[in-house]
Design a protein around this motif. Structure first.
Motif, PDB file in Angstrom:
ATOM      1  N   ALA A  93      -7.078  22.554   9.804  1.00 15.91           N
ATOM      2  CA  ALA A  93      -8.361  22.425   9.117  1.00 15.91           C
ATOM      3  C   ALA A  93      -8.752  23.744   8.453  1.00 15.91           C
ATOM      4  O   ALA A  93      -9.243  23.761   7.315  1.00 15.91           O
ATOM      5  CB  ALA A  93      -9.436  21.966  10.088  1.00 15.91           C
ATOM      6  N   GLY A  94      -8.537  24.852   9.157  1.00 18.73           N
ATOM      7  CA  GLY A  94      -8.853  26.161   8.593  1.00 18.73           C
ATOM      8  C   GLY A  94      -8.016  26.466   7.359  1.00 18.73           C
ATOM      9  O   GLY A  94      -8.524  27.006   6.360  1.00 18.73           O
ATOM     10  N   GLU A  97      -9.280  24.275   4.401  1.00 18.08           N
ATOM     11  CA  GLU A  97     -10.545  24.793   3.889  1.00 18.08           C
ATOM     12  C   GLU A  97     -10.320  26.030   3.020  1.00 18.08           C
ATOM     13  O   GLU A  97     -10.878  26.154   1.925  1.00 18.08           O
ATOM     14  CB  GLU A  97     -11.488  25.109   5.047  1.00 18.08           C
ATOM     15  CG  GLU A  97     -12.864  25.585   4.607  1.00 18.08           C
ATOM     16  CD  GLU A  97     -13.831  25.734   5.766  1.00 18.08           C
ATOM     17  OE1 GLU A  97     -14.994  26.073   5.495  1.00 18.08           O
ATOM     18  OE2 GLU A  97     -13.424  25.513   6.929  1.00 18.08           O
ATOM     19  N   ASN A  98      -9.486  26.937   3.489  1.00 17.45           N
ATOM     20  CA  ASN A  98      -9.203  28.157   2.726  1.00 17.45           C
ATOM     21  C   ASN A  98      -8.531  27.841   1.385  1.00 17.45           C
ATOM     22  O   ASN A  98      -8.845  28.464   0.359  1.00 17.45           O
ATOM     23  CB  ASN A  98      -8.303  29.092   3.540  1.00 17.45           C
ATOM     24  CG  ASN A  98      -9.035  29.730   4.699  1.00 17.45           C
ATOM     25  OD1 ASN A  98     -10.266  29.814   4.708  1.00 17.45           O
ATOM     26  ND2 ASN A  98      -8.289  30.171   5.706  1.00 17.45           N
ATOM     27  N   GLU A 101     -11.095  26.392  -1.026  1.00 17.31           N
ATOM     28  CA  GLU A 101     -11.996  27.452  -1.469  1.00 17.31           C
ATOM     29  C   GLU A 101     -11.303  28.377  -2.463  1.00 17.31           C
ATOM     30  O   GLU A 101     -11.913  28.822  -3.438  1.00 17.31           O
ATOM     31  CB  GLU A 101     -12.519  28.229  -0.272  1.00 17.31           C
ATOM     32  CG  GLU A 101     -13.530  27.445   0.562  1.00 17.31           C
ATOM     33  CD  GLU A 101     -13.998  28.193   1.793  1.00 17.31           C
ATOM     34  OE1 GLU A 101     -13.336  29.205   2.160  1.00 17.31           O
ATOM     35  OE2 GLU A 101     -15.007  27.782   2.384  1.00 17.31           O
ATOM     36  N   VAL A 107     -16.570  23.815   0.279  1.00 15.43           N
ATOM     37  CA  VAL A 107     -16.056  22.836   1.239  1.00 15.43           C
ATOM     38  C   VAL A 107     -17.112  22.569   2.306  1.00 15.43           C
ATOM     39  O   VAL A 107     -17.703  23.499   2.853  1.00 15.43           O
ATOM     40  CB  VAL A 107     -14.759  23.337   1.902  1.00 15.43           C
ATOM     41  CG1 VAL A 107     -14.208  22.291   2.868  1.00 15.43           C
ATOM     42  CG2 VAL A 107     -13.718  23.683   0.845  1.00 15.43           C
ATOM     43  N   THR A 108     -17.336  21.298   2.592  1.00 17.73           N
ATOM     44  CA  THR A 108     -18.241  20.911   3.673  1.00 17.73           C
ATOM     45  C   THR A 108     -17.472  20.090   4.698  1.00 17.73           C
ATOM     46  O   THR A 108     -16.493  19.412   4.363  1.00 17.73           O
ATOM     47  CB  THR A 108     -19.439  20.105   3.148  1.00 17.73           C
ATOM     48  OG1 THR A 108     -18.951  18.926   2.472  1.00 17.73           O
ATOM     49  CG2 THR A 108     -20.267  20.937   2.173  1.00 17.73           C
ATOM     50  N   GLY A 109     -17.921  20.149   5.924  1.00 17.02           N
ATOM     51  CA  GLY A 109     -17.274  19.414   7.001  1.00 17.02           C
ATOM     52  C   GLY A 109     -18.163  18.316   7.544  1.00 17.02           C
ATOM     53  O   GLY A 109     -19.390  18.477   7.602  1.00 17.02           O
ATOM     54  N   GLN A 120     -13.268  17.309  12.557  1.00 19.52           N
ATOM     55  CA  GLN A 120     -13.990  17.252  11.290  1.00 19.52           C
ATOM     56  C   GLN A 120     -13.149  16.710  10.151  1.00 19.52           C
ATOM     57  O   GLN A 120     -11.940  16.927  10.081  1.00 19.52           O
ATOM     58  CB  GLN A 120     -14.512  18.636  10.908  1.00 19.52           C
ATOM     59  CG  GLN A 120     -13.423  19.680  10.697  1.00 19.52           C
ATOM     60  CD  GLN A 120     -13.988  21.028  10.275  1.00 19.52           C
ATOM     61  OE1 GLN A 120     -14.926  21.102   9.483  1.00 19.52           O
ATOM     62  NE2 GLN A 120     -13.420  22.092  10.806  1.00 19.52           N
ATOM     63  N   LEU A 122     -12.961  17.067   6.003  1.00 17.26           N
ATOM     64  CA  LEU A 122     -13.286  18.112   5.038  1.00 17.26           C
ATOM     65  C   LEU A 122     -13.430  17.496   3.659  1.00 17.26           C
ATOM     66  O   LEU A 122     -12.612  16.643   3.270  1.00 17.26           O
ATOM     67  CB  LEU A 122     -12.186  19.169   5.005  1.00 17.26           C
ATOM     68  CG  LEU A 122     -11.899  19.908   6.319  1.00 17.26           C
ATOM     69  CD1 LEU A 122     -10.608  20.698   6.200  1.00 17.26           C
ATOM     70  CD2 LEU A 122     -13.055  20.822   6.677  1.00 17.26           C
ATOM     71  N   ALA A 124     -14.492  18.298  -0.654  1.00 16.53           N
ATOM     72  CA  ALA A 124     -14.824  19.181  -1.773  1.00 16.53           C
ATOM     73  C   ALA A 124     -15.017  18.284  -2.982  1.00 16.53           C
ATOM     74  O   ALA A 124     -14.346  17.256  -3.125  1.00 16.53           O
ATOM     75  CB  ALA A 124     -13.702  20.183  -2.027  1.00 16.53           C
TER      76      ALA A 124
END
Length: 347
Positions: A93-94, A97-98, A101, A107-109, A120, A122, A124
């Motif tokens: 997930a990390g 997200e990166n 971005e 990005v919202t979870g 979560q 994710l 965008a």
């Protein structure tokens, strides 16, 4: 006690001319019904590309390398990712997200709890020019099944979402395009209230969100030119090729229009073999991904797939590894899917 047995003779064929006429008429009607239904279900616009593949363009070669890098990170460095390997699930997930971005997205979870763990989805969004035109959702699940590193299932679809988001960034489109990476698609969460895409689709319905189309990218990285490398659930085997070198667009009857438009756009813009089907959702395998959640909530949705276990013998196994995927062909498919999304988003 005296028992007698009656033997009934079953007549398989008519015994007279009138009987034969009725027999033939009955089977003619059955054949017409089957034929008409098959025409409605299996007839697709355009024609599948059947010439030798052209060399990758420089843009496609760069796309290929990025797709390979994403899959190697997800299924190689991180590996199996689910609530039983929670650290790996969080690492995935990390990473996602990166990457979103870095392509310029906020990005919202969507957070919830499963098996006592915080998980979560994710998302965008690329805002559209017409707020009333509805949105297109491009999604894939980033978890893998227990015991598998999940390169094709579904590192391939996850990587595709990242790259389609990058390709479309800054593109002025009528409809908004939302890129969503779902958690918990795999068993034991599939088709339960803890399935990430169902959690998401239910929230969309509660919010009254207008979703014009949802594309679920599910196992899109494995291809074979070997004869008899492709299999199907009955009765699809009567209608589709036996060589597993194509990408498939699959929907239910309610999503037939979406399947037609998506496949037509792909075939018009992309030199790659493709097949499509809009069939009853009860056929085995047709609803095996996150598009099912959107059908459940009444939205049109389809799955884009290499057909998974009907072609790929490492499906859900410990050897679903990054080295087994065909990134050249995957790049062609993803570039084509980006063009399909643009077509759908231009209302």
């Amino acid at each position: 006690m005296d028992c007698s047995t009656k033997v009934h003779h079953i007549r398989l064929f008519p015994g007279n001319r009138r009987g034969w006429l009725a027999f033939l008429l009955r089977w003619l009607i059955i054949a017409l019904v089957i034929g008409t239904g098959g025409f409605y279900v299996f007839r697709m616009p355009g024609r599948s590309y059947d010439l030798p593949l052209k060399p990758l363009t420089s843009e496609e070669a760069g796309l290929r390398d990025r797709l390979r890098s994403h899959v190697r990170t997800l299924a190689g460095e991180i590996g199996e990712r689910n609530v039983w390997r929670y650290g790996a699930l969080q690492a995935a997930a990390g990473y996602l997200e990166n990457e979103l971005e870095s392509s310029g997205y906020a990005v919202t979870g969507q957070h919830y709890t499963a098996k006592g763990k915080g998980v979560q989805n994710l998302e965008a969004e690329l805002p559209g020019l017409n707020a009333n035109a509805g949105m297109i959702i491009v999604g894939a699940h980033y978890d893998s099944v227990y015991g598998s590193p999940g390169a094709d299932d579904n590192g391939s679809g996850t990587a595709a979402v990242l790259e389609i988001a990058r390709l479309l960034k800054g593109r002025p489109l009528s409809r908004s395009v939302r890129f969503v990476l779902f958690v918990n698609e795999e068993p034991p969460f599939f088709k339960t209230g803890l399935m990430g895409s169902l959690v998401y689709a239910k929230r969309s319905r509660q919010r009254g969100e207008k979703i014009a189309a949802m594309l679920s990218l599910e196992t899109i990285g494995y291809y074979s030119d070997a004869p008899q490398s492709q299999h199907y659930p009955f009765p699809l085997n009567f209608f589709y090729p036996s060589t597993g070198n194509f990408i498939g667009f699959v929907g239910n009857i309610g999503s037939r229009r979406l399947v037609h438009r998506s496949l037509e756009a792909f075939r018009r813009t992309t030199a790659f073999p493709s097949e499509g089907a809009a069939v009853p959702g009860g056929i085995i395998g047709v609803d095996w991904s996150d598009h099912w959640s959107f059908w459940h909530e009444g939205y049109p949705a389809l799955m884009v797939t290499d057909t998974a276990l009907y072609r790929y013998n490492q499906y859900h196994g410990p050897f679903d590894t990054p080295d087994r995927l065909d990134y050249d062909r995957m790049a062609r498919v993803v570039a084509g899917l980006a063009r399909v999304v643009v077509d759908l988003a231009q209302k």
